[in-house]
Scaffold this motif. Structure first.
Motif, short mmCIF file in Angstrom:
data_model
loop_
_atom_site.label_atom_id
_atom_site.label_comp_id
_atom_site.label_asym_id
_atom_site.label_seq_id
_atom_site.Cartn_x
_atom_site.Cartn_y
_atom_site.Cartn_z
N PHE A 1 0.89 -1.10 -0.09
CA PHE A 1 -0.43 0.05 -0.26
C PHE A 1 1.26 1.42 0.34
CE2 PHE A 1 -2.44 -3.46 1.99
CZ PHE A 1 -3.83 -3.12 0.93
N VAL A 2 0.42 2.25 -0.71
CA VAL A 2 1.23 3.19 -0.83
C VAL A 2 0.39 4.04 -0.76
CG1 VAL A 2 2.68 5.11 -2.41
CG2 VAL A 2 2.67 2.38 -3.12
N LEU A 3 0.60 5.03 0.70
CA LEU A 3 0.36 6.21 1.58
C LEU A 3 0.05 7.26 1.10
CD1 LEU A 3 1.02 5.51 4.94
CD2 LEU A 3 -1.04 4.08 2.92
N LEU A 4 -0.81 7.90 -0.12
CA LEU A 4 -1.08 9.24 -0.25
C LEU A 4 -1.36 10.22 1.05
CD1 LEU A 4 -2.40 8.49 -3.85
CD2 LEU A 4 -0.16 8.72 -3.31
N ILE B 1 -9.41 8.31 2.57
CA ILE B 1 -7.98 7.69 2.66
C ILE B 1 -7.62 7.75 1.16
CG2 ILE B 1 -6.24 6.43 3.60
CD1 ILE B 1 -8.14 5.76 5.52
N HIS B 2 -6.84 8.38 0.99
CA HIS B 2 -6.22 8.06 -1.20
C HIS B 2 -4.76 7.03 -0.65
CE1 HIS B 2 -8.70 11.82 -2.42
NE2 HIS B 2 -8.40 12.01 -1.71
N PHE B 3 -5.27 6.06 -1.94
CA PHE B 3 -3.93 5.56 -1.69
C PHE B 3 -3.37 4.63 -2.82
CE2 PHE B 3 -7.42 2.87 -0.55
CZ PHE B 3 -6.86 1.58 -0.56
N ASP B 4 -2.49 3.90 -2.89
CA ASP B 4 -2.53 3.69 -4.12
C ASP B 4 -1.77 2.14 -4.20
OD1 ASP B 4 -2.07 2.72 -6.82
OD2 ASP B 4 -1.08 4.13 -7.53
N ASN C 1 -6.18 7.12 -8.51
CA ASN C 1 -5.50 6.35 -7.42
C ASN C 1 -6.86 5.83 -6.78
OD1 ASN C 1 -3.63 8.75 -6.62
ND2 ASN C 1 -3.35 7.21 -7.38
N TYR C 2 -6.83 5.35 -5.50
CA TYR C 2 -7.54 4.49 -5.07
C TYR C 2 -7.90 5.35 -4.07
CZ TYR C 2 -6.78 -0.37 -6.73
OH TYR C 2 -6.66 -1.43 -7.65
N ASP C 3 -9.52 5.38 -3.59
CA ASP C 3 -9.73 6.71 -2.25
C ASP C 3 -10.74 5.76 -1.23
OD1 ASP C 3 -11.12 8.74 -1.00
OD2 ASP C 3 -11.16 10.16 -2.67
N LEU C 4 -10.71 5.35 -0.27
CA LEU C 4 -11.57 5.20 0.66
C LEU C 4 -12.37 6.19 0.73
CD1 LEU C 4 -12.92 2.77 2.67
CD2 LEU C 4 -10.76 2.80 3.67
N PHE C 5 -13.67 6.03 1.25
CA PHE C 5 -14.60 7.20 1.41
C PHE C 5 -15.66 6.68 2.21
CE2 PHE C 5 -18.32 9.51 0.82
CZ PHE C 5 -17.89 11.13 -0.07
N TYR C 6 -16.29 7.49 3.45
CA TYR C 6 -16.75 7.00 4.56
C TYR C 6 -17.11 8.18 5.47
CZ TYR C 6 -18.79 4.53 8.58
OH TYR C 6 -19.48 4.21 9.95
N VAL C 7 -18.73 7.94 5.54
CA VAL C 7 -19.31 8.89 6.03
C VAL C 7 -19.34 8.58 7.25
CG1 VAL C 7 -21.90 10.28 5.91
CG2 VAL C 7 -21.07 9.01 3.35
N TRP C 8 -19.69 9.63 8.28
CA TRP C 8 -19.83 8.91 9.99
C TRP C 8 -21.24 9.94 10.05
CZ3 TRP C 8 -16.22 7.37 13.57
CH2 TRP C 8 -14.37 7.14 13.09
#
Length: 261
Positions: free
Chosen positions: A9-12, A86-89, A35-42
């Motif tokens: 995992f490459v942290l951006l 969270i953006h990552f590759d 890139n990948y983007d984990l997107f969560y709604v609280w």
């Protein structure tokens, strides 16, 4: 992503937990995500459009955007979205990628992982990036588990297995108690007869045999490592007759307690 090691995992640099401003919106861009983007709604209310499909979102809404996706979003200014992103590759080939969207019902563990990820970078935490990669791997595993749709019968079976294993663990934690099968069955929420049948099926031995074996295993540990003599161990584990303890011990171990000590 199940096949990836955490080091893949490459942290951006773009990550946060943020409350969106009343006028916030995420405009669709001509170029897709790279890139990948984990997107969560609280919390809050809004709408996310992913590749021309609209999703109403609220607490527990979770997206995993992928390279090539087109995205946009808006929200209700009266109920602003609170987001973690969270953006990552990743390095290397990817398989078992979580579904792009799901609504999480059981959010406690997932939210704890997200909160921990963000906190790592609020201060200069030692080895923050290494731990963050581990957490990101855990998040991907959680999403893959959520994506598995199991029949009701399978879920019921899993609950039964967990109940029996919990009772077996309880017995192991309290070897000196003379457990009654009726009490153990009640702990599992089952009738004594059905409990006994399922216990033997799942654990591989009868309840009574398991209780004795657990008690003898504890006796071995106390004799070898606690400096206790045979009489003290027998008394500690609830044996009123030291001779009965010695016979039972030898039956299960092939040696007398004094030989072990």
């Amino acid at each position: 992503m199940l096949n990836l090691s955490p080091d893949s995992f490459v942290l951006l640099p773009y990550f946060a937990k943020t409350v969106c401003e009343p006028g916030w919106k995420w405009q669709k861009r001509e170029k897709p995500l790279v890139n990948y983007d984990l997107f969560y709604v609280w919390s809050g209310e809004g709408e996310v459009v992913l590749n021309d499909v609209a999703y109403p979102v609220g607490k527990g809404s979770c997206f995993l955007f992928r390279p090539g996706d087109h995205t946009s979003a808006t929200h209700n200014p009266q109920k602003p979205l609170v987001l973690t992103y969270i953006h990552f590759d990743v390095n290397g080939p990817v398989s078992h990628v979580p579904e792009p969207y799901r609504k999480l019902e059981d959010v406690f563990e997932f939210e704890n992982l997200l909160a921990r990820y963000v906190r790592l970078f609020l201060v200069e935490t030692y080895a923050a990036e290494e731990e963050a990669r581990l957490i990101l791997k855990q998040l991907m595993i959680q999403l893959l588990r959520f994506d598995r749709v199991e029949p009701v019968e399978r879920k019921a079976s899993n609950q039964l297995t967990e109940s029996i294993h919990e009772v077996a663990n309880y017995i192991r934690q309290h070897p000196s108690i003379q457990h009654r099968v009726d009490d153990l069955a009640a702990r599992a929420g089952l009738s004594p007869r059905y409990f006994s049948i399922k216990f033997k099926e799942l654990i591989g031995t009868s309840v009574q045999t398991y209780m004795i074996r657990t008690r003898i295993e504890r006796a071995q540990h106390l004799l070898l490592h606690a400096g206790m003599n045979v009489t003290e161990v027998a008394d500690t584990l609830g044996y009123r007759d030291i001779f009965f303890f010695s016979r039972q011990f030898k039956q299960y171990t092939g040696k007398s307690p004094s030989e072990i000590r």
